[in-house]
Each structure stands twice: as structure tokens, then as C-alpha cells.
Design a protein around this motif. Structure first.
Motif, PDB file in Angstrom:
ATOM      1  N   GLY A 168      -0.248   3.575 -12.618  1.00 31.22           N
ATOM      2  CA  GLY A 168      -0.416   4.111 -11.278  1.00 31.22           C
ATOM      3  C   GLY A 168      -1.194   3.208 -10.352  1.00 31.22           C
ATOM      4  N   ALA A 169      -1.320   1.918 -10.692  1.00 31.90           N
ATOM      5  CA  ALA A 169      -2.099   0.970  -9.889  1.00 31.90           C
ATOM      6  C   ALA A 169      -1.169   0.038  -9.137  1.00 31.90           C
ATOM      7  CB  ALA A 169      -3.035   0.158 -10.785  1.00 31.90           C
ATOM      8  N   SER A 170      -1.592  -0.348  -7.936  1.00 27.48           N
ATOM      9  CA  SER A 170      -0.814  -1.298  -7.156  1.00 27.48           C
ATOM     10  C   SER A 170      -0.932  -2.687  -7.773  1.00 27.48           C
ATOM     11  CB  SER A 170      -1.326  -1.327  -5.718  1.00 27.48           C
ATOM     12  OG  SER A 170      -2.650  -1.844  -5.681  1.00 27.48           O
ATOM     13  N   TYR A 171      -0.075  -3.575  -7.309  1.00 27.08           N
ATOM     14  CA  TYR A 171      -0.083  -4.947  -7.846  1.00 27.08           C
ATOM     15  C   TYR A 171      -1.430  -5.628  -7.600  1.00 27.08           C
ATOM     16  CZ  TYR A 171       1.121  -9.885  -8.289  1.00 27.08           C
ATOM     17  OH  TYR A 171       1.144 -11.213  -8.647  1.00 27.08           O
ATOM     18  N   GLY A 172      -1.942  -5.519  -6.376  1.00 31.10           N
ATOM     19  CA  GLY A 172      -3.210  -6.176  -6.058  1.00 31.10           C
ATOM     20  C   GLY A 172      -4.368  -5.632  -6.873  1.00 31.10           C
ATOM     21  N   LYS A 173      -4.392  -4.314  -7.062  1.00 33.23           N
ATOM     22  CA  LYS A 173      -5.474  -3.716  -7.839  1.00 33.23           C
ATOM     23  C   LYS A 173      -5.399  -4.126  -9.304  1.00 33.23           C
ATOM     24  CE  LYS A 173      -6.362   0.454  -6.655  1.00 33.23           C
ATOM     25  NZ  LYS A 173      -6.334   1.941  -6.555  1.00 33.23           N
ATOM     26  N   MET A 174      -4.172  -4.222  -9.832  1.00 36.20           N
ATOM     27  CA  MET A 174      -4.001  -4.652 -11.211  1.00 36.20           C
ATOM     28  C   MET A 174      -4.469  -6.092 -11.410  1.00 36.20           C
ATOM     29  SD  MET A 174      -3.064  -3.685 -14.227  1.00 36.20           S
ATOM     30  CE  MET A 174      -2.005  -2.255 -14.022  1.00 36.20           C
ATOM     31  N   MET A 175      -4.182  -6.967 -10.438  1.00 33.93           N
ATOM     32  CA  MET A 175      -4.624  -8.354 -10.536  1.00 33.93           C
ATOM     33  C   MET A 175      -6.153  -8.446 -10.471  1.00 33.93           C
ATOM     34  SD  MET A 175      -1.965 -10.108 -11.092  1.00 33.93           S
ATOM     35  CE  MET A 175      -1.351  -8.652 -11.963  1.00 33.93           C
ATOM     36  N   MET A 176      -6.769  -7.576  -9.700  1.00 30.04           N
ATOM     37  CA  MET A 176      -8.230  -7.552  -9.663  1.00 30.04           C
ATOM     38  C   MET A 176      -8.795  -7.157 -11.019  1.00 30.04           C
ATOM     39  SD  MET A 176     -11.092  -8.009  -8.197  1.00 30.04           S
ATOM     40  CE  MET A 176     -10.733  -8.237  -6.448  1.00 30.04           C
ATOM     41  N   TRP A 177      -8.165  -6.194 -11.674  1.00 29.76           N
ATOM     42  CA  TRP A 177      -8.616  -5.802 -13.009  1.00 29.76           C
ATOM     43  C   TRP A 177      -8.439  -6.944 -13.999  1.00 29.76           C
ATOM     44  CZ3 TRP A 177     -11.820  -2.256 -14.273  1.00 29.76           C
ATOM     45  CH2 TRP A 177     -11.899  -1.056 -13.562  1.00 29.76           C
ATOM     46  N   PHE A 178      -7.352  -7.713 -13.888  1.00 27.94           N
ATOM     47  CA  PHE A 178      -7.157  -8.871 -14.768  1.00 27.94           C
ATOM     48  C   PHE A 178      -8.263  -9.903 -14.553  1.00 27.94           C
ATOM     49  CE2 PHE A 178      -2.299  -8.205 -15.175  1.00 27.94           C
ATOM     50  CZ  PHE A 178      -2.523  -7.317 -16.212  1.00 27.94           C
ATOM     51  N   PHE A 179      -8.605 -10.145 -13.280  1.00 28.67           N
ATOM     52  CA  PHE A 179      -9.672 -11.100 -12.977  1.00 28.67           C
ATOM     53  C   PHE A 179     -11.010 -10.623 -13.547  1.00 28.67           C
ATOM     54  CE2 PHE A 179     -13.277 -12.026 -10.166  1.00 28.67           C
ATOM     55  CZ  PHE A 179     -13.347 -13.401 -10.333  1.00 28.67           C
TER      56      PHE A 179
ATOM     57  N   ARG B 241      -2.881   2.231   7.592  1.00 28.26           N
ATOM     58  CA  ARG B 241      -3.026   3.581   7.031  1.00 28.26           C
ATOM     59  C   ARG B 241      -3.452   3.560   5.575  1.00 28.26           C
ATOM     60  NH1 ARG B 241      -4.467   6.573  10.421  1.00 28.26           N
ATOM     61  NH2 ARG B 241      -3.892   8.355   9.106  1.00 28.26           N
ATOM     62  N   THR B 242      -4.179   2.533   5.182  1.00 29.01           N
ATOM     63  CA  THR B 242      -4.726   2.448   3.829  1.00 29.01           C
ATOM     64  C   THR B 242      -5.923   1.506   3.814  1.00 29.01           C
ATOM     65  OG1 THR B 242      -4.307   1.813   1.524  1.00 29.01           O
ATOM     66  CG2 THR B 242      -3.112   0.590   3.206  1.00 29.01           C
ATOM     67  N   TYR B 243      -6.952   1.878   3.045  1.00 32.71           N
ATOM     68  CA  TYR B 243      -8.151   1.047   2.878  1.00 32.71           C
ATOM     69  C   TYR B 243      -8.221   0.512   1.441  1.00 32.71           C
ATOM     70  CZ  TYR B 243     -10.130   2.379   7.400  1.00 32.71           C
ATOM     71  OH  TYR B 243     -10.368   2.529   8.744  1.00 32.71           O
ATOM     72  N   GLU B 244      -7.062   0.158   0.909  1.00 28.95           N
ATOM     73  CA  GLU B 244      -7.042  -0.322  -0.481  1.00 28.95           C
ATOM     74  C   GLU B 244      -7.816  -1.621  -0.644  1.00 28.95           C
ATOM     75  OE1 GLU B 244      -3.787  -2.058  -3.523  1.00 28.95           O
ATOM     76  OE2 GLU B 244      -3.335  -0.059  -2.748  1.00 28.95           O
ATOM     77  N   MET B 245      -7.861  -2.462   0.372  1.00 27.68           N
ATOM     78  CA  MET B 245      -8.618  -3.703   0.282  1.00 27.68           C
ATOM     79  C   MET B 245     -10.103  -3.414   0.058  1.00 27.68           C
ATOM     80  SD  MET B 245      -6.843  -6.425   0.279  1.00 27.68           S
ATOM     81  CE  MET B 245      -8.175  -7.577   0.567  1.00 27.68           C
ATOM     82  N   VAL B 246     -10.603  -2.376   0.679  1.00 28.32           N
ATOM     83  CA  VAL B 246     -11.994  -1.982   0.454  1.00 28.32           C
ATOM     84  C   VAL B 246     -12.188  -1.550  -0.990  1.00 28.32           C
ATOM     85  CG1 VAL B 246     -13.825  -0.373   1.121  1.00 28.32           C
ATOM     86  CG2 VAL B 246     -12.281  -1.294   2.854  1.00 28.32           C
ATOM     87  N   GLU B 247     -11.197  -0.843  -1.527  1.00 29.61           N
ATOM     88  CA  GLU B 247     -11.282  -0.392  -2.915  1.00 29.61           C
ATOM     89  C   GLU B 247     -11.229  -1.569  -3.881  1.00 29.61           C
ATOM     90  OE1 GLU B 247      -9.104   2.834  -5.890  1.00 29.61           O
ATOM     91  OE2 GLU B 247      -8.466   2.603  -3.798  1.00 29.61           O
ATOM     92  N   LYS B 248     -10.413  -2.569  -3.576  1.00 31.20           N
ATOM     93  CA  LYS B 248     -10.297  -3.728  -4.470  1.00 31.20           C
ATOM     94  C   LYS B 248     -11.580  -4.566  -4.465  1.00 31.20           C
ATOM     95  CE  LYS B 248      -6.240  -5.009  -2.779  1.00 31.20           C
ATOM     96  NZ  LYS B 248      -4.974  -5.741  -2.571  1.00 31.20           N
ATOM     97  N   VAL B 249     -12.153  -4.804  -3.303  1.00 28.47           N
ATOM     98  CA  VAL B 249     -13.407  -5.549  -3.263  1.00 28.47           C
ATOM     99  C   VAL B 249     -14.538  -4.719  -3.857  1.00 28.47           C
ATOM    100  CG1 VAL B 249     -14.228  -4.824  -0.976  1.00 28.47           C
ATOM    101  CG2 VAL B 249     -14.778  -7.098  -1.810  1.00 28.47           C
TER     102      VAL B 249
END
Length: 342
Positions: free
Chosen positions: A24-35, A313-321
Motif C-alpha cells: 500500500g506504499a507509493s513508489y517514492g515512499k518505498m524507495m525512502m524505506w529502501f534508503f 492535493r497531497t503532502y506525501e513529500m512531507v511524509e517522506k522527509v
């Protein structure tokens, strides 16, 4: 692989292979978890190396309560670990403000996201500045010491066992000292900046003050009984460094090779040289992560003010950082525990 595309209705995360989102994670969020996972393995290797080295040189490892005793605007007052505890509190508090920023983003409240991001940035800057101040004091040193020909560190204490500075007893001798530089030395050798006092001045001052003793870097544990009302006494082990007698001190002082003031990658007035090496490397590597996080947070903060994420309409970048910032905070908890407390 996958990508993020912008549509008329907002932002859509597109994954190859049917468009399913793993966990259920977006591509960017998954890459952050890998990092984060790869970086966690790197920090684990550093901490493990520190643990092995400390265990090997456990008898000569510096006591943190005697090294980190400074506090801003409290010169001359010994406050062991107080400022490190303050730094830890600031970083953990910044993690709380980051959580609030992410939550405000989920609620699409731009103003609150900006406020909490700003507080997170301030906390990160305070922490990085505090680390720089701590480095300055560690490098400069406070008391000074002597390194023997065998590589041992000798410190000086008064009759009460309290450590004293070299300037409190070192003599002033009519001798000329010249720093060895590559232009003057054979085979382009060089030496670090000259110390305030020469070996002869320290030895002469030590011999003229019979109340001064030498404290070695060897640690021993003293068991003390702690009594409480209505309870049996409990034993606590308090670490001390070995203090030599006056006769033993006079013998050891003759083995002096060089005067040490502060700490660097080659010498350390507090004890084992590896302690300084790990201190600079581990805290420096973590400080670089915090500084990088502050820079990223500033960029995200500017985008929040510009309304970039409001339009998406999304603050996912804030969530990733935020994931990265929480990871940096968690790493510091381990560094603080193993490097400063244990």
C-alpha cells in the motif's frame, strides 16, 4: 519500477506490473524505506565496530562523564552529560513537530504544516550547532595531558584527586621551540601545532609541586553501598582512573614524550585514541545526516509556503522527509545510548 504522474484530479502513483502498490506504499515512499534500510545497516556497522573496540580497550577507555562536562555560558562548572541530554531532547522534540506536520498534511492544513516544519528546522539547526560547539570543546581540550614513549596517557590531579590543568603547575623555562615543518625537516616530515608547554616545562613544574600526582588512563571499578530507608543496601559500581603515589608518579613522568592538549585523529588527552576517532566519525556522520535533513526540510518548507503540495492535493513529500527525519532521530538514540551512557 514506477513513476508519479499529475492528472487533472491530482497526483497518481503508477507502478509497473499491473499498477499494484506493494504494502500500500507509493513508489517514492518505498524507495525512502529502501534508503533507510541501507543506511541503518551502515550505522549498525559503525556502532558494532565501536563496541568491539571499546571491549578490547575497556580498561583504558575514557569515561564519558569526565569528557563531556561543558555547558554554554557555564565556564568552569562541571555539568557532565547535561548538554548532550539537552541536544537529545531538542532532536526528539523536533521529531514530534515533524509528526504534527505530517498529520496536518493529511488534513490538508497548509498553515499548520508550515508552522510545524519551521519548528522542525529550528530544532535541527540547534542540534547541528550544538554538535559543532561540542566538537570545538573536544578538540580544544580542557586540562591537557602527557603521552609517554609507550603511548600511555598521563593526567594530573591534586591531593584531593581532582584533575588540574597544565597551566596550574607547568614551569616557564628559557628554551626556544620551533615547529617542525615540511620545508625545514628531513624527508618532508612535519608535526602538529606546538603545544602551549613543552615536556620539560611540565616535568619541571610537576617536580616542584609535591602535592600533584599522576592519574593513568587505567580504569578500576569501586563498589559503593547505597542505603535507602526500609530497604537493603544496594551496590553500585563507580568507575575511577588509577591515581599513582608520588614515588610512582615521579617514575612515570620521566617517560614523557609529548604534551597533548585536546583531541584529534592522532592523539587524545582523555585516553584511548580510538575514542576520538569513533567520536569524530560516528557523530560527524550522524551530524551530516541531520544537516542534510535540515536542507531538505527547508526545501520542503518553501514548497509548502508556495502552495505546491496544496495544488497537488497531497503532502506525501512531507511524509517522506518525515520518515528520514525520524530515522535520524532513532539513530541518535542508539548513538547517545552506546557512546555516552553505557
Amino acid at each position: 519500477m514506477g513513476s508519479t504522474v499529475t492528472t487533472n484530479n491530482g497526483v497518481a502513483n503508477v507502478w509497473n506490473g499491473g499498477g499494484a502498490e506493494p504494502l500500500g506504499a507509493s513508489y517514492g515512499k518505498m524507495m525512502m524505506w529502501f534508503f533507510i534500510l541501507s543506511d541503518a545497516l551502515t550505522f549498525s556497522g559503525f556502532v558494532a565496530s565501536y563496541g568491539f573496540s571499546r571491549f578490547k580497550f575497556i580498561e583504558t577507555w575514557p569515561i564519558a562523564d569526565e569528557v563531556f562536562t561543558h555547558f554554554p555560558f557555564m565556564h568552569g562548572v562541571s555539568m557532565p552529560m547535561y548538554y548532550v541530554a539537552f541536544m537529545t531532547f531538542v532532536l526528539i522534540f523536533s521529531s514530534v513537530t515533524m509528526v504534527l506536520a505530517v498529520d496536518a498534511g493529511h488534513q490538508m492544513k497548509q498553515g499548520k504544516v508550515a508552522i510545524y516544519m519551521f519548528l522542525t528546522i529550528i530544532g535541527g539547526l540547534i542540534f547541528v550547532g550544538s554538535q559543532a560547539w561540542e566538537w570545538k570543546n573536544f578538540i580544544k581540550g580542557e586540562y591537557g595531558a602527557i603521552e609517554t614513549k609507550g603511548g600511555s596517557i598521563l593526567q594530573f590531579v591534586n591531593a584531593e584527586g581532582k584533575q588540574i590543568k597544565l597551566e596550574d603547575f607547568a614551569a616557564t623555562l628559557p628554551e626556544e621551540r620551533e615547529q617542525l615543518t615540511r620545508s625545514r625537516a628531513t624527508w618532508f616530515m612535519s608535526e602538529p601545532t606546538l603545544s602551549t608547554y613543552s615536556v620539560n616545562e611540565v616535568i619541571e613544574g610537576f617536580k616542584k609541586n609535591p602535592d600533584i600526582l599522576i592519574r593513568t588512563e587505567v580504569i578500576y571499578s569501586e563498589e559503593t553501598a547505597k542505603h535507602s530507608l526500609g530497604a537493603h543496601p544496594t551496590l553500585n559500581k563507580i568507575k575511577h582512573k588509577t591515581i599513582l603515589t608520588r614515588e610512582e608518579s615521579l617514575k612515570r613522568i620521566n617517560e614523557a614524550k609529548i604534551v597533548i592538549e585536546g583531541a584529534n585523529l592522532h592523539r587524545n588527552e582523555y585516553g584511548s585514541k580510538l575514542f576520538a576517532d569513533f567520536f569524530f566519525f560516528i557523530t560527524g556522520f550522524h551530524g551530516f545526516h541531520v544537516f542534510s535533513g535540515v536542507i531538505i526540510n527547508i526545501i520542503i518548507f518553501i514548497n509548502v509556503l508556495l502552495g505546491t503540495y496544496e495544488r497537488r492535493r497531497t503532502y506525501e513529500m512531507v511524509e517522506k522527509v518525515g520518515l528520514y527525519w525520524h530515522f535520524v532521530d532513532l539513530v541518535w538514540v542508539f548513538v547517545f545510548t552506546f557512546f555516552y551512557l553505557v
